[in-house]
Design an enzyme around this catalytic site. Structure first.
Site, PDB file in Angstrom:
ATOM      1  N   ILE A  45      -3.309  -3.371   6.760  1.00  0.00           N
ATOM      2  CA  ILE A  45      -2.065  -2.990   6.078  1.00  0.00           C
ATOM      3  C   ILE A  45      -1.088  -2.402   7.108  1.00  0.00           C
ATOM      4  O   ILE A  45      -0.721  -1.225   7.022  1.00  0.00           O
ATOM      5  CB  ILE A  45      -2.330  -1.984   4.928  1.00  0.00           C
ATOM      6  CG1 ILE A  45      -3.333  -0.884   5.377  1.00  0.00           C
ATOM      7  CG2 ILE A  45      -2.833  -2.684   3.691  1.00  0.00           C
ATOM      8  CD1 ILE A  45      -3.432   0.284   4.391  1.00  0.00           C
ATOM      9  N   ASP A  89       0.839  -1.194   0.000  1.00  0.00           N
ATOM     10  CA  ASP A  89       0.000   0.000   0.000  1.00  0.00           C
ATOM     11  C   ASP A  89       0.879   1.251   0.000  1.00  0.00           C
ATOM     12  O   ASP A  89       1.655   1.475   0.924  1.00  0.00           O
ATOM     13  CB  ASP A  89      -0.875   0.015   1.269  1.00  0.00           C
ATOM     14  CG  ASP A  89      -1.803   1.221   1.295  1.00  0.00           C
ATOM     15  OD1 ASP A  89      -2.871   1.148   0.661  1.00  0.00           O
ATOM     16  OD2 ASP A  89      -1.445   2.239   1.921  1.00  0.00           O
ATOM     17  N   VAL A 100       9.073  -1.104  10.120  1.00  0.00           N
ATOM     18  CA  VAL A 100      10.384  -1.182   9.480  1.00  0.00           C
ATOM     19  C   VAL A 100      11.279  -2.158  10.248  1.00  0.00           C
ATOM     20  O   VAL A 100      12.452  -2.283   9.946  1.00  0.00           O
ATOM     21  CB  VAL A 100      11.070   0.210   9.388  1.00  0.00           C
ATOM     22  CG1 VAL A 100      10.339   1.096   8.389  1.00  0.00           C
ATOM     23  CG2 VAL A 100      11.169   0.882  10.748  1.00  0.00           C
ATOM     24  N   ASN A 131       3.598  -9.543  12.013  1.00  0.00           N
ATOM     25  CA  ASN A 131       2.343  -8.935  11.541  1.00  0.00           C
ATOM     26  C   ASN A 131       1.709  -9.722  10.388  1.00  0.00           C
ATOM     27  O   ASN A 131       0.536  -9.501  10.052  1.00  0.00           O
ATOM     28  CB  ASN A 131       2.590  -7.484  11.090  1.00  0.00           C
ATOM     29  CG  ASN A 131       2.957  -6.563  12.242  1.00  0.00           C
ATOM     30  OD1 ASN A 131       2.789  -6.925  13.402  1.00  0.00           O
ATOM     31  ND2 ASN A 131       3.448  -5.372  11.924  1.00  0.00           N
ATOM     32  N   LYS A 151      -2.830   5.936  -4.301  1.00  0.00           N
ATOM     33  CA  LYS A 151      -3.957   6.842  -4.036  1.00  0.00           C
ATOM     34  C   LYS A 151      -3.674   8.210  -4.635  1.00  0.00           C
ATOM     35  O   LYS A 151      -2.522   8.671  -4.595  1.00  0.00           O
ATOM     36  CB  LYS A 151      -4.172   7.015  -2.521  1.00  0.00           C
ATOM     37  CG  LYS A 151      -4.053   5.719  -1.732  1.00  0.00           C
ATOM     38  CD  LYS A 151      -4.228   5.924  -0.242  1.00  0.00           C
ATOM     39  CE  LYS A 151      -3.894   4.644   0.523  1.00  0.00           C
ATOM     40  NZ  LYS A 151      -2.472   4.503   0.874  1.00  0.00           N
ATOM     41  N   TYR A 200       3.080   9.602   0.006  1.00  0.00           N
ATOM     42  CA  TYR A 200       4.160   9.007   0.794  1.00  0.00           C
ATOM     43  C   TYR A 200       5.544   9.258   0.183  1.00  0.00           C
ATOM     44  O   TYR A 200       6.555   8.968   0.815  1.00  0.00           O
ATOM     45  CB  TYR A 200       3.943   7.484   0.970  1.00  0.00           C
ATOM     46  CG  TYR A 200       2.617   7.097   1.578  1.00  0.00           C
ATOM     47  CD1 TYR A 200       1.805   8.030   2.219  1.00  0.00           C
ATOM     48  CD2 TYR A 200       2.145   5.790   1.500  1.00  0.00           C
ATOM     49  CE1 TYR A 200       0.577   7.671   2.759  1.00  0.00           C
ATOM     50  CE2 TYR A 200       0.926   5.424   2.045  1.00  0.00           C
ATOM     51  CZ  TYR A 200       0.147   6.370   2.660  1.00  0.00           C
ATOM     52  OH  TYR A 200      -1.068   6.004   3.183  1.00  0.00           O
ATOM     53  N   HIS A 208      -7.773   9.429  -1.981  1.00  0.00           N
ATOM     54  CA  HIS A 208      -7.191   9.390  -0.631  1.00  0.00           C
ATOM     55  C   HIS A 208      -8.140   9.968   0.435  1.00  0.00           C
ATOM     56  O   HIS A 208      -8.283   9.399   1.512  1.00  0.00           O
ATOM     57  CB  HIS A 208      -5.865  10.168  -0.645  1.00  0.00           C
ATOM     58  CG  HIS A 208      -4.868   9.674   0.354  1.00  0.00           C
ATOM     59  ND1 HIS A 208      -3.529   9.552   0.088  1.00  0.00           N
ATOM     60  CD2 HIS A 208      -5.009   9.278   1.642  1.00  0.00           C
ATOM     61  CE1 HIS A 208      -2.903   9.102   1.161  1.00  0.00           C
ATOM     62  NE2 HIS A 208      -3.775   8.934   2.120  1.00  0.00           N
ATOM     63  N   ARG A 256       8.938  -7.490  13.601  1.00  0.00           N
ATOM     64  CA  ARG A 256       7.516  -7.075  13.603  1.00  0.00           C
ATOM     65  C   ARG A 256       6.884  -7.252  12.219  1.00  0.00           C
ATOM     66  O   ARG A 256       5.718  -7.624  12.111  1.00  0.00           O
ATOM     67  CB  ARG A 256       7.398  -5.625  14.095  1.00  0.00           C
ATOM     68  CG  ARG A 256       7.740  -5.502  15.578  1.00  0.00           C
ATOM     69  CD  ARG A 256       7.312  -4.170  16.150  1.00  0.00           C
ATOM     70  NE  ARG A 256       8.175  -3.059  15.796  1.00  0.00           N
ATOM     71  CZ  ARG A 256       9.293  -2.719  16.448  1.00  0.00           C
ATOM     72  NH1 ARG A 256       9.675  -3.415  17.502  1.00  0.00           N
ATOM     73  NH2 ARG A 256      10.017  -1.678  16.068  1.00  0.00           N
TER      74      ARG A 256
HETATM   75  N1  LIG Z   1      -5.584   6.177   3.678  1.00  0.00           N
HETATM   76  C1  LIG Z   1      -5.100   6.915   4.645  1.00  0.00           C
HETATM   77  O1  LIG Z   1      -5.503   8.069   4.875  1.00  0.00           O
HETATM   78  C2  LIG Z   1      -4.004   6.360   5.499  1.00  0.00           C
HETATM   79  C3  LIG Z   1      -3.604   7.024   6.650  1.00  0.00           C
HETATM   80  C4  LIG Z   1      -2.591   6.465   7.429  1.00  0.00           C
HETATM   81  C5  LIG Z   1      -2.013   5.267   7.041  1.00  0.00           C
HETATM   82  N2  LIG Z   1      -2.396   4.639   5.893  1.00  0.00           N
HETATM   83  C6  LIG Z   1      -1.803   3.349   5.452  1.00  0.00           C
HETATM   84  O2  LIG Z   1      -1.933   2.422   6.519  1.00  0.00           O
HETATM   85  C7  LIG Z   1      -0.645   1.905   6.852  1.00  0.00           C
HETATM   86  C8  LIG Z   1      -0.583   1.538   8.310  1.00  0.00           C
HETATM   87  O3  LIG Z   1      -0.923   2.649   9.128  1.00  0.00           O
HETATM   88  P1  LIG Z   1       0.146   3.404  10.036  1.00  0.00           P
HETATM   89  O4  LIG Z   1       1.505   3.188   9.474  1.00  0.00           O
HETATM   90  O5  LIG Z   1      -0.266   4.803  10.177  1.00  0.00           O
HETATM   91  O6  LIG Z   1      -0.047   2.740  11.477  1.00  0.00           O
HETATM   92  P2  LIG Z   1       0.046   1.269  12.101  1.00  0.00           P
HETATM   93  O7  LIG Z   1       0.368   0.255  11.072  1.00  0.00           O
HETATM   94  O8  LIG Z   1      -1.152   1.095  12.951  1.00  0.00           O
HETATM   95  O9  LIG Z   1       1.245   1.435  13.123  1.00  0.00           O
HETATM   96  C9  LIG Z   1       2.561   1.638  12.702  1.00  0.00           C
HETATM   97  C10 LIG Z   1       3.397   1.852  13.968  1.00  0.00           C
HETATM   98  O10 LIG Z   1       3.327   0.707  14.813  1.00  0.00           O
HETATM   99  C11 LIG Z   1       4.613   0.128  14.981  1.00  0.00           C
HETATM  100  N3  LIG Z   1       4.426  -1.327  14.875  1.00  0.00           N
HETATM  101  C12 LIG Z   1       4.225  -2.053  13.759  1.00  0.00           C
HETATM  102  N4  LIG Z   1       4.028  -3.353  14.047  1.00  0.00           N
HETATM  103  C13 LIG Z   1       4.082  -3.444  15.390  1.00  0.00           C
HETATM  104  C14 LIG Z   1       3.944  -4.541  16.304  1.00  0.00           C
HETATM  105  N5  LIG Z   1       3.694  -5.779  15.874  1.00  0.00           N
HETATM  106  N6  LIG Z   1       4.086  -4.274  17.618  1.00  0.00           N
HETATM  107  C15 LIG Z   1       4.348  -3.023  18.065  1.00  0.00           C
HETATM  108  N7  LIG Z   1       4.464  -1.952  17.259  1.00  0.00           N
HETATM  109  C16 LIG Z   1       4.345  -2.163  15.924  1.00  0.00           C
HETATM  110  C17 LIG Z   1       5.487   0.709  13.896  1.00  0.00           C
HETATM  111  O11 LIG Z   1       6.807   0.886  14.350  1.00  0.00           O
HETATM  112  P3  LIG Z   1       8.039   0.101  13.626  1.00  0.00           P
HETATM  113  O12 LIG Z   1       8.059   0.545  12.202  1.00  0.00           O
HETATM  114  O13 LIG Z   1       9.233   0.569  14.408  1.00  0.00           O
HETATM  115  O14 LIG Z   1       7.748  -1.363  13.807  1.00  0.00           O
HETATM  116  C18 LIG Z   1       4.840   2.084  13.663  1.00  0.00           C
HETATM  117  O15 LIG Z   1       5.322   3.012  14.607  1.00  0.00           O
HETATM  118  C19 LIG Z   1       0.301   3.039   6.426  1.00  0.00           C
HETATM  119  O16 LIG Z   1       1.638   2.619   6.327  1.00  0.00           O
HETATM  120  C20 LIG Z   1      -0.318   3.441   5.123  1.00  0.00           C
HETATM  121  O17 LIG Z   1       0.043   2.528   4.104  1.00  0.00           O
HETATM  122  C21 LIG Z   1      -3.400   5.168   5.132  1.00  0.00           C
END
Ligand SMILES: NC(=O)c1ccc[n+]([C@@H]2O[C@H](COP(=O)([O-])OP(=O)(O)OC[C@H]3O[C@@H](n4cnc5c(N)ncnc54)[C@H](OP(=O)(O)O)[C@@H]3O)[C@@H](O)[C@H]2O)c1
Length: 277
Positions: A232, A47, A236, A244, A77, A52, A110, A240
């Site tokens: 999704i 995604d 990094v 995941n 998006k 980004y 988006h 994890r």
């Molecule tokens: N459409 C939209 O408006 C929108 C908005 C926001 C995001 N997104 C998409 O959704 C994806 C995911 O959302 P997000 O990145 O905002 O948040 P998320 O996936 O809920 O959380 C990411 C955070 O959690 C940590 N993390 C990941 N796996 C973990 C685990 N198993 N245990 C503990 N911590 C963990 C990561 O740190 P580390 O990297 O250090 O593991 C990072 O700080 C984005 O990358 C993007 O592709 C879309």
């Protein structure tokens, strides 16, 4: 709830993985190793978004991964300032160019940006792009029922998927039900609550993790799958990234699911569909 298939069928007949890799903030030095680890782990849905600023890096990594394009499921998006029929088409061409591919599996609007009121024209550009084979499936992100209904009313085409903020602290029961009734798949962004606050330390989550021999993150992601949401997660960190993706060897009980449901605060961590421009 048992989950047998690792993919679901969208209403347009396209098969989409339940678990994908989110790439927001994955760029620069970290991008190569993180995305390579994700691909080696087995993620095939990636995604990204214009926003980004990692489409070129991603394109390079995917092209050199040795994985056939048909095996990948690439989502991007159109960003808010490129809404409108012609601008969207140009934004899509540029995303394709940066990603080094001639089609996307899924292209999303988006944000609805109702104030500028260009999302219906933007949607028409997506419908045309789909007819031309530039995108296989088309959907939305951060749309509310009234926005999706308007798309369907004015163009006859309902999004097949809506990607929205969704996690145990903001679990969107009304929107999920609306999606289900209207054939729209729910894909959760920020599925781990963007590691917000204390989510992964909540007792119901840590207790379930201990009971199943998993990590708290896996419990939260499994909760999504059992609530029929695609996820999704972004990470990094190699361990994890792998954890995941490893969500199929355990099952949360109804009691655990309901206890996690109760964490809902009704409050977003991210922006509101009415306020992001
Ligand atoms: N459409 C939209 O408006 C929108 C908005 C926001 C995001 N997104 C998409 O959704 C994806 C995911 O959302 P997000 O990145 O905002 O948040 P998320 O996936 O809920 O959380 C990411 C955070 O959690 C940590 N993390 C990941 N796996 C973990 C685990 N198993 N245990 C503990 N911590 C963990 C990561 O740190 P580390 O990297 O250090 O593991 C990072 O700080 C984005 O990358 C993007 O592709 C879309």
């Amino acid at each position: 709830m048992q989950i047998r298939e690792r993919t679901i069928l969208l209403t347009d007949g396209v098969e989409i993985p339940r678990v994908g890799y989110g790439t927001s903030k994955v760029k620069g030095d970290q991008a190569h190793s993180a995305i390579s680890t994700a691909l080696e782990t087995g993620y095939r849905l990636i995604d990204t978004a214009e926003l980004y600023q990692n489409e070129s890096e991603l394109g390079h990594i995917l092209t050199n991964s040795g994985i056939d394009r048909e095996e990948l499921f690439l989502t991007s998006k159109v960003w808010n300032n490129h809404q409108g029929y012609d601008q969207t088409r140009q934004a899509l061409d540029e995303s394709l160019n940066r990603l080094g591919t001639d089609y996307l599996d899924l292209y999303l609007i988006h944000w609805p940006c109702p104030d500028t009121d260009r999302y219906v024209d933007t949607w028409r550009a997506l419908i045309t792009a789909r007819a031309e084979g530039l995108v296989t499936s088309i959907g939305t992100s951060n749309f509310q029922p009234e926005h999706m209904q308007r798309l369907a009313d004015e163009t006859g085409v309902m999004p097949v998927l809506n990607q929205v903020e969704l996690h145990p602290y903001f679990n969107q029961p009304f929107l999920r039900t609306w999606h289900l009734e209207n054939g729209v798949a729910t894909q959760s962004w920020g599925p781990l609550g963007q590691r917000a606050g204390t989510l992964l330390n909540e007792e119901v989550i840590t207790t379930a993790a201990k009971a199943h021999g998993t990590t708290p993150g896996q419990v939260v992601l499994r909760w999504h799958l059992q609530r029929d949401c695609l996820v999704i997660p972004k990470s990094v960190n190699a361990d994890r990234i792998k954890a995941n993706f490893d969500l199929y060897d355990f099952e949360l009980s109804e009691a655990e699911m309901h206890a996690i449901d109760k964490l809902d605060t009704g409050e977003r961590q991210g922006g509101s569909p009415y306020e992001v421009h």
